[in-house]
Design a protein around this motif. Sequence first.
Motif, PDB file in Angstrom:
ATOM      1  N   ALA A   1       0.816  -1.221   0.000  1.00  0.00           N
ATOM      2  CA  ALA A   1       0.000   0.000   0.000  1.00  0.00           C
ATOM      3  C   ALA A   1       0.847   1.266   0.000  1.00  0.00           C
ATOM      4  CB  ALA A   1      -0.933  -0.002   1.212  1.00  0.00           C
ATOM      5  N   GLY A   2       2.153   1.144   0.310  1.00  0.00           N
ATOM      6  CA  GLY A   2       3.023   2.311   0.244  1.00  0.00           C
ATOM      7  C   GLY A   2       3.855   2.593   1.471  1.00  0.00           C
ATOM      8  N   ALA A   3       3.662   1.836   2.559  1.00  0.00           N
ATOM      9  CA  ALA A   3       4.515   2.038   3.738  1.00  0.00           C
ATOM     10  C   ALA A   3       5.952   1.654   3.402  1.00  0.00           C
ATOM     11  CB  ALA A   3       4.015   1.192   4.909  1.00  0.00           C
ATOM     12  N   LYS A   4       6.909   2.356   4.000  1.00  0.00           N
ATOM     13  CA  LYS A   4       8.314   2.056   3.747  1.00  0.00           C
ATOM     14  C   LYS A   4       8.889   1.046   4.731  1.00  0.00           C
ATOM     15  CE  LYS A   4       9.920   6.241   1.389  1.00  0.00           C
ATOM     16  NZ  LYS A   4      10.979   7.283   1.401  1.00  0.00           N
ATOM     17  N   CYS A   5       8.405   1.077   5.958  1.00  0.00           N
ATOM     18  CA  CYS A   5       8.940   0.181   6.993  1.00  0.00           C
ATOM     19  C   CYS A   5       7.798  -0.284   7.888  1.00  0.00           C
ATOM     20  CB  CYS A   5      10.003   0.901   7.825  1.00  0.00           C
ATOM     21  SG  CYS A   5      10.632  -0.058   9.234  1.00  0.00           S
ATOM     22  N   VAL A   6       7.787  -1.576   8.194  1.00  0.00           N
ATOM     23  CA  VAL A   6       6.807  -2.139   9.124  1.00  0.00           C
ATOM     24  C   VAL A   6       7.553  -2.942  10.177  1.00  0.00           C
ATOM     25  CG1 VAL A   6       4.780  -3.604   9.413  1.00  0.00           C
ATOM     26  CG2 VAL A   6       5.080  -2.294   7.288  1.00  0.00           C
ATOM     27  N   ILE A   7       7.332  -2.623  11.436  1.00  0.00           N
ATOM     28  CA  ILE A   7       7.862  -3.425  12.538  1.00  0.00           C
ATOM     29  C   ILE A   7       6.742  -4.333  13.022  1.00  0.00           C
ATOM     30  CG2 ILE A   7       8.653  -3.372  14.926  1.00  0.00           C
ATOM     31  CD1 ILE A   7      10.213  -0.865  14.317  1.00  0.00           C
ATOM     32  N   ALA A   8       6.986  -5.645  13.011  1.00  0.00           N
ATOM     33  CA  ALA A   8       5.966  -6.612  13.398  1.00  0.00           C
ATOM     34  C   ALA A   8       6.639  -7.900  13.847  1.00  0.00           C
ATOM     35  CB  ALA A   8       5.012  -6.881  12.230  1.00  0.00           C
ATOM     36  N   SER A   9       5.842  -8.795  14.412  1.00  0.00           N
ATOM     37  CA  SER A   9       6.351 -10.080  14.878  1.00  0.00           C
ATOM     38  C   SER A   9       5.658 -11.220  14.142  1.00  0.00           C
ATOM     39  CB  SER A   9       6.116 -10.242  16.381  1.00  0.00           C
ATOM     40  OG  SER A   9       6.390 -11.578  16.788  1.00  0.00           O
TER      41      SER A   9
END
Length: 243
Positions: free
Chosen positions: A187-195
């Motif tokens: 969708a366009g996010a540059k960075c995602v922090i997730a587990s």
Amino acid sequence: GLDLRLRQISSALVTPILSQVGERRVVITQAGILAGISWSMLPGFRGHPLSVASTASSWLQTHGLDSPVSLGFVAGPEVARAVEEVELAASFWTNATVLTHERATTNAVKELAAQADVLHISAHGRHSAENPLFAGVLLADGPLFGYDLDRLAAVPAVVILSACEVGRSTQRWAEESLGMVNSWLHAGAKCVIASPAAVADDEACEVLSTVHQLMASGRAPAVALAEATRDRPTTFMAFGAGW
């Protein structure tokens, strides 16, 4: 048993390259069976800034993040420390909007996502292996699914998902990865922090509030996550462009 398996994987995949990596940051492009690995948990990479990218070319096109100006924080229902987590994390910033309790609806979060440079959601999460675009996070009036994200007017540059399993992905033809993280990046996010795994409430609250404290002082997301977990292993990882 878990520690043993992590050491074995680290010995096979990480140890042989550590002498070449040195103090440099690491970008991992994973495919197939490797997509299920919590790289941040491997002994060789603990406390080491790393980003997991879908491809090297996509990372080159998106790496580099501007300092955030506006931030959004959301606490979903029935998570013991969600409200505490988002209020503490927001306290390190001067321009933060916090949605909790009945205000944390799907429409409100969609509107907030279109306005924020950083969006942090603390909620129950679920990955659907059979239908990866139905992976999502539970908000006050129901889930926000991966397939909802392409219809957002705009998306934050950085998304932090404090939820179980939403960092997982399911492999399709040509080893395409599908899941909540991939939906945000598409969708366009540059960075995602997730587990990609289950996360304890205490770990999420303490680790991610420290990440925000470090980001507010100028650290990039992947660097902040590495510093926050240098002495505390975590399953949280930075996907996309972490710096």
